[in-house]
Design a protein around this motif. Sequence first.
Motif, PDB file in Angstrom:
ATOM      1  N   ARG A   1      21.161   0.056  -1.593  1.00  0.00           N
ATOM      2  CA  ARG A   1      21.358  -0.478  -0.250  1.00  0.00           C
ATOM      3  C   ARG A   1      21.954   0.568   0.685  1.00  0.00           C
ATOM      4  NH1 ARG A   1      23.080  -6.294   1.268  1.00  0.00           N
ATOM      5  NH2 ARG A   1      21.867  -5.497   3.036  1.00  0.00           N
ATOM      6  N   TYR A   2      21.618   0.437   1.977  1.00  0.00           N
ATOM      7  CA  TYR A   2      22.187   1.309   3.002  1.00  0.00           C
ATOM      8  C   TYR A   2      22.432   0.475   4.252  1.00  0.00           C
ATOM      9  CZ  TYR A   2      17.221   1.609   4.442  1.00  0.00           C
ATOM     10  OH  TYR A   2      15.931   1.329   4.803  1.00  0.00           O
ATOM     11  N   ALA A   3      23.165   1.022   5.198  1.00  0.00           N
ATOM     12  CA  ALA A   3      23.712   0.235   6.301  1.00  0.00           C
ATOM     13  C   ALA A   3      22.664  -0.500   7.124  1.00  0.00           C
ATOM     14  CB  ALA A   3      24.553   1.136   7.200  1.00  0.00           C
ATOM     15  N   SER A   4      21.525   0.119   7.365  1.00  0.00           N
ATOM     16  CA  SER A   4      20.511  -0.507   8.223  1.00  0.00           C
ATOM     17  C   SER A   4      19.255  -0.857   7.432  1.00  0.00           C
ATOM     18  CB  SER A   4      20.155   0.431   9.383  1.00  0.00           C
ATOM     19  OG  SER A   4      19.679   1.678   8.895  1.00  0.00           O
ATOM     20  N   ASP A   5      19.428  -1.257   6.169  1.00  0.00           N
ATOM     21  CA  ASP A   5      18.253  -1.520   5.342  1.00  0.00           C
ATOM     22  C   ASP A   5      17.514  -2.779   5.790  1.00  0.00           C
ATOM     23  OD1 ASP A   5      20.128  -3.330   4.421  1.00  0.00           O
ATOM     24  OD2 ASP A   5      20.156  -2.593   2.368  1.00  0.00           O
ATOM     25  N   LEU A   6      16.276  -2.891   5.333  1.00  0.00           N
ATOM     26  CA  LEU A   6      15.444  -4.037   5.675  1.00  0.00           C
ATOM     27  C   LEU A   6      16.005  -5.306   5.048  1.00  0.00           C
ATOM     28  CD1 LEU A   6      11.982  -2.357   5.026  1.00  0.00           C
ATOM     29  CD2 LEU A   6      12.945  -2.930   7.265  1.00  0.00           C
ATOM     30  N   PRO A   7      15.737  -6.470   5.624  1.00  0.00           N
ATOM     31  CA  PRO A   7      16.232  -7.718   5.033  1.00  0.00           C
ATOM     32  C   PRO A   7      15.594  -7.987   3.673  1.00  0.00           C
ATOM     33  CG  PRO A   7      14.726  -8.167   6.845  1.00  0.00           C
ATOM     34  CD  PRO A   7      15.009  -6.705   6.887  1.00  0.00           C
ATOM     35  N   SER A   8      16.346  -8.669   2.835  1.00  0.00           N
ATOM     36  CA  SER A   8      15.860  -8.996   1.494  1.00  0.00           C
ATOM     37  C   SER A   8      14.563  -9.790   1.545  1.00  0.00           C
ATOM     38  CB  SER A   8      16.924  -9.791   0.734  1.00  0.00           C
ATOM     39  OG  SER A   8      16.469 -10.155  -0.549  1.00  0.00           O
ATOM     40  N   ALA A   9      14.417 -10.634   2.556  1.00  0.00           N
ATOM     41  CA  ALA A   9      13.206 -11.451   2.677  1.00  0.00           C
ATOM     42  C   ALA A   9      11.962 -10.593   2.858  1.00  0.00           C
ATOM     43  CB  ALA A   9      13.343 -12.411   3.854  1.00  0.00           C
ATOM     44  N   THR A  10      12.145  -9.374   3.353  1.00  0.00           N
ATOM     45  CA  THR A  10      11.033  -8.435   3.488  1.00  0.00           C
ATOM     46  C   THR A  10      10.847  -7.619   2.217  1.00  0.00           C
ATOM     47  OG1 THR A  10      11.364  -8.230   5.883  1.00  0.00           O
ATOM     48  CG2 THR A  10      10.173  -6.443   4.786  1.00  0.00           C
ATOM     49  N   VAL A  11      11.959  -7.162   1.658  1.00  0.00           N
ATOM     50  CA  VAL A  11      11.921  -6.244   0.518  1.00  0.00           C
ATOM     51  C   VAL A  11      11.496  -6.932  -0.778  1.00  0.00           C
ATOM     52  CG1 VAL A  11      13.358  -4.767  -0.953  1.00  0.00           C
ATOM     53  CG2 VAL A  11      13.610  -4.686   1.537  1.00  0.00           C
ATOM     54  N   ALA A  12      12.076  -8.096  -1.073  1.00  0.00           N
ATOM     55  CA  ALA A  12      11.862  -8.750  -2.370  1.00  0.00           C
ATOM     56  C   ALA A  12      10.394  -9.041  -2.679  1.00  0.00           C
ATOM     57  CB  ALA A  12      12.698 -10.023  -2.457  1.00  0.00           C
ATOM     58  N   PRO A  13       9.636  -9.664  -1.773  1.00  0.00           N
ATOM     59  CA  PRO A  13       8.236  -9.945  -2.114  1.00  0.00           C
ATOM     60  C   PRO A  13       7.390  -8.691  -2.284  1.00  0.00           C
ATOM     61  CG  PRO A  13       8.718 -10.593   0.159  1.00  0.00           C
ATOM     62  CD  PRO A  13      10.019 -10.278  -0.480  1.00  0.00           C
ATOM     63  N   VAL A  14       7.700  -7.642  -1.519  1.00  0.00           N
ATOM     64  CA  VAL A  14       6.945  -6.395  -1.663  1.00  0.00           C
ATOM     65  C   VAL A  14       7.224  -5.768  -3.026  1.00  0.00           C
ATOM     66  CG1 VAL A  14       6.637  -4.051  -0.783  1.00  0.00           C
ATOM     67  CG2 VAL A  14       6.852  -5.960   0.810  1.00  0.00           C
TER      68      VAL A  14
ATOM     69  N   PRO B   1       0.815  -1.226   0.000  1.00  0.00           N
ATOM     70  CA  PRO B   1       0.000   0.000   0.000  1.00  0.00           C
ATOM     71  C   PRO B   1       0.845   1.271   0.000  1.00  0.00           C
ATOM     72  CG  PRO B   1      -0.927  -1.599   1.521  1.00  0.00           C
ATOM     73  CD  PRO B   1       0.405  -2.144   1.096  1.00  0.00           C
ATOM     74  N   ALA B   2       1.960   1.260   0.740  1.00  0.00           N
ATOM     75  CA  ALA B   2       2.816   2.448   0.780  1.00  0.00           C
ATOM     76  C   ALA B   2       3.460   2.701  -0.574  1.00  0.00           C
ATOM     77  CB  ALA B   2       3.887   2.280   1.852  1.00  0.00           C
ATOM     78  N   LEU B   3       3.945   1.648  -1.219  1.00  0.00           N
ATOM     79  CA  LEU B   3       4.616   1.808  -2.507  1.00  0.00           C
ATOM     80  C   LEU B   3       3.647   2.214  -3.609  1.00  0.00           C
ATOM     81  CD1 LEU B   3       6.940   0.502  -0.948  1.00  0.00           C
ATOM     82  CD2 LEU B   3       7.412  -0.921  -2.950  1.00  0.00           C
ATOM     83  N   MET B   4       2.405   1.746  -3.521  1.00  0.00           N
ATOM     84  CA  MET B   4       1.443   2.034  -4.581  1.00  0.00           C
ATOM     85  C   MET B   4       1.064   3.512  -4.652  1.00  0.00           C
ATOM     86  SD  MET B   4       0.984  -0.642  -6.373  1.00  0.00           S
ATOM     87  CE  MET B   4      -0.418  -0.108  -7.359  1.00  0.00           C
ATOM     88  N   ALA B   5       1.489   4.293  -3.682  1.00  0.00           N
ATOM     89  CA  ALA B   5       1.246   5.735  -3.730  1.00  0.00           C
ATOM     90  C   ALA B   5       2.188   6.426  -4.713  1.00  0.00           C
ATOM     91  CB  ALA B   5       1.410   6.340  -2.337  1.00  0.00           C
TER      92      ALA B   5
END
Length: 254
Positions: free
Chosen positions: A112-125, A100-104
Amino acid sequence: MKHRLRIGLALAVFALMTQAQSVGRIVVNNDEWTLRDSGFFDPNDPDDFALNVANWFAGGLGNFRSWTTNSALGGTSLNATLTGAGHTWTHSIGGTFDLPALMAYDGIFLARYASDLPSATVAPVLTDYVNAGGNVYIAAGTGIGGSAGEAEYWNAFLNNFGLGLVGTTYNGISGSIAISSPHAIFAGVDHLYQNNGNDVVDLDGADPKNQVLVSQGGHGLYAVYDPVPEPASAVALSAGVVGLLRRRSRRLSR
């Protein structure tokens, strides 16, 4: 019968093209230095490149977000280029990284940045976002996680669209790189700066949707995923549909 055949052909091709256009686009840059403030110097054309990508994503003026703290996508030059052309540009990691956030936004720009979210969270979104019509720009070569870690991080997303990053080692390619490609994202662009990125690869060369556009010395530098068939592909698609409908027509007339 011929009239019904033509109508059936038109509807079938329209349905397939509409389905393709409902899926978003992806641009993969092997390196993040291209759109940094330090990449905005002659003979490079990062301003034209950024505007071309934005226009290719949105089909006109769009609303974009740089979801990273990496200064590669948060510089004043990039901001001035996009907002000066009338686009809306937000550089922030605030809020929840979900569909929902991205669809805006018409497009999401990532590095990438030092404290980014894990790939397992980012990839499916990101996968759901592109399949829902969203557009994604990936800047690799940040050094976060090393070449292998960076490739693994993004490949969980990119492999779903026939693209990937090489993690064996960074490619060592630095400087103002000559660009020669007829693709829309490189209109008016003859050089872009970079400094040691991840090679980009096309995992299925037979599929025109995913392709590496610019290479140097066997190293893939820029690639895209575009679900809309090129004109030649559309012709082939139409021919295939014609053949299918004709065979069906013959069977029904027997």
